[in-house]
Scaffold this motif. Structure first.
Motif, short mmCIF file in Angstrom:
data_model
loop_
_atom_site.label_atom_id
_atom_site.label_comp_id
_atom_site.label_asym_id
_atom_site.label_seq_id
_atom_site.Cartn_x
_atom_site.Cartn_y
_atom_site.Cartn_z
N SER A 221 26.59 26.61 99.61
CA SER A 221 26.75 25.99 98.26
C SER A 221 27.53 27.06 97.42
N ILE A 222 27.94 26.64 96.24
CA ILE A 222 28.68 27.63 95.23
C ILE A 222 27.59 28.53 94.63
N PRO A 223 28.19 29.55 94.43
CA PRO A 223 27.14 30.72 93.80
C PRO A 223 26.21 30.12 92.83
N LEU A 224 24.95 30.64 92.95
CA LEU A 224 24.08 29.85 92.13
C LEU A 224 23.26 31.03 90.89
N MET A 225 23.43 32.31 91.52
CA MET A 225 22.40 33.28 90.83
C MET A 225 23.24 34.97 91.27
N HIS A 226 22.84 35.64 90.19
CA HIS A 226 23.43 37.03 90.40
C HIS A 226 22.19 38.20 90.65
N GLN A 227 22.47 38.74 91.88
CA GLN A 227 21.36 39.92 92.05
C GLN A 227 21.81 41.34 92.00
N ARG A 228 20.89 42.42 91.33
CA ARG A 228 21.43 43.65 91.38
C ARG A 228 20.05 44.30 92.36
N ASP A 229 20.62 45.17 93.06
CA ASP A 229 19.65 45.96 93.93
C ASP A 229 19.69 47.32 93.24
N LEU A 230 18.36 48.03 92.99
CA LEU A 230 18.51 49.24 92.17
C LEU A 230 17.88 50.32 93.00
N LEU A 231 18.20 51.54 92.65
CA LEU A 231 17.27 52.68 93.12
C LEU A 231 16.52 52.65 91.81
N VAL A 232 15.18 53.10 92.42
CA VAL A 232 13.97 53.13 91.56
C VAL A 232 13.11 54.14 91.81
N GLY A 233 12.63 54.74 90.71
CA GLY A 233 11.68 56.00 90.74
C GLY A 233 10.76 55.91 89.83
N ARG A 234 9.78 56.83 89.98
CA ARG A 234 8.63 56.80 89.28
C ARG A 234 8.63 57.55 87.89
N PRO A 235 7.75 57.11 86.86
CA PRO A 235 8.16 57.67 85.34
C PRO A 235 8.62 59.29 85.44
N GLY A 236 9.25 59.56 84.55
CA GLY A 236 9.67 60.97 84.47
C GLY A 236 10.82 61.45 85.03
N VAL A 237 11.36 60.53 85.90
CA VAL A 237 12.30 61.13 86.91
C VAL A 237 13.75 60.65 86.01
N SER A 238 14.96 61.68 86.25
CA SER A 238 16.03 61.50 85.50
C SER A 238 16.61 60.01 85.66
N PRO A 239 16.85 59.30 84.39
CA PRO A 239 17.55 58.21 84.59
C PRO A 239 18.99 57.89 85.13
#
Length: 255
Positions: free
Chosen positions: A102-120
């Motif tokens: 099909s044509i592209p339908l939506m956009h996805q972003r994969d993220l590196l995720v950390g717990r609270p307090g980690v440098s953003p």
């Protein structure tokens, strides 16, 4: 009146029997907001709403086949499913030849995720050798060089929700998540306990693959998806679930 009701029941049964069936694949690795599965069947979620709307567009009855992500391509090649959605062309080294994109339908972003307090501002290049939380069967192109070097190792879970739950519990320091799933997870977390998006690892356009077979309305399905995209229906479905987690969304550092 009783005779009329009997005739209506017979007519309804015949209509259902004559209605075309569309077999949609559902990956066991999906969790909310993509889909919620009960008794091995999807009951709600973004992709459930999308496939239900697509089936209505072409006047078909949706049937769902829930299976392990690693079995999806085999099922496609064997003709066991008609439509596979939430998929990127980049995920295939050898895409099934009997399916049409099909044509592209939506956009996805994969993220590196950390717990609270980690440098953003954390990036992949700054990570010391360690294990990352990942989803079984998912490919992460940006991680592959570090995995091959042995700097990073995967700890796979069967779905995205379990990956984030293990991160929150301290099973590992970092994990990979798509942005929608992270927002959904954080919506139920109190202030100070929400997981942090640290950087964008990858972005891709996602669409559907439709089996090219005279037994199903292949071109009709592709046109229906294009109409749903053009009319804004798909965007409204995405926003319905994105909005539920939007209050806890956070800025993401670009790589």
């Amino acid at each position: 009146m009783r005779r009329l009701l009997t005739l209506l029941l017979i007519w309804s049964s015949q209509s259902l029997a004559e209605q075309a069936v569309l077999r949609f694949s559902v990956a066991e690795s999906w969790s909310m907001p993509l889909v919620r599965i009960e008794a091995e069947q999807p009951v709600e979620g973004l992709l459930y709403d999308l496939t239900q709307a697509l089936a209505r567009e072409v006047g078909a009855r949706p049937v769902y086949h829930v299976m392990a992500r690693l079995r999806l391509q085999e099922a496609m090649e064997q003709g066991d499913i008609d439509v596979r959605c939430y998929v990127s062309t980049r995920w295939f080294a050898n895409p099934p030849k009997n399916f049409v994109w099909s044509i592209p339908l939506m956009h996805q972003r994969d993220l590196l995720v950390g717990r609270p307090g980690v440098s953003p501002q954390m990036s992949l290049g700054q990570l010391p050798a360690q294990t990352l939380g990942t989803v079984l069967g998912y490919t992460y192109p940006s991680l592959q060089p570090l995995l091959e070097q042995g700097r990073l190792q995967r700890e796979d879970s069967r779905n995205q929700l379990l990956v984030l739950q293990k991160l929150q519990a301290g099973r590992y320091r970092y994990a990979v998540s798509n942005q929608l799933s992270l927002q959904w997870f954080n919506r139920s977390q109190p202030n100070g306990q929400r997981l942090q998006a640290l950087t964008v690892l990858d972005e891709q356009e996602l669409g559907c693959m439709v089996r090219n077979d005279p037994a199903i309305p292949t071109q009709g399905l592709l046109r229906a998806l294009a109409r749903m995209k053009q009319s804004g229906e798909i965007e409204r479905i995405v926003q319905r679930y994105e909005g539920l987690g939007h209050q806890h969304a956070m800025p993401v550092a670009q790589p």
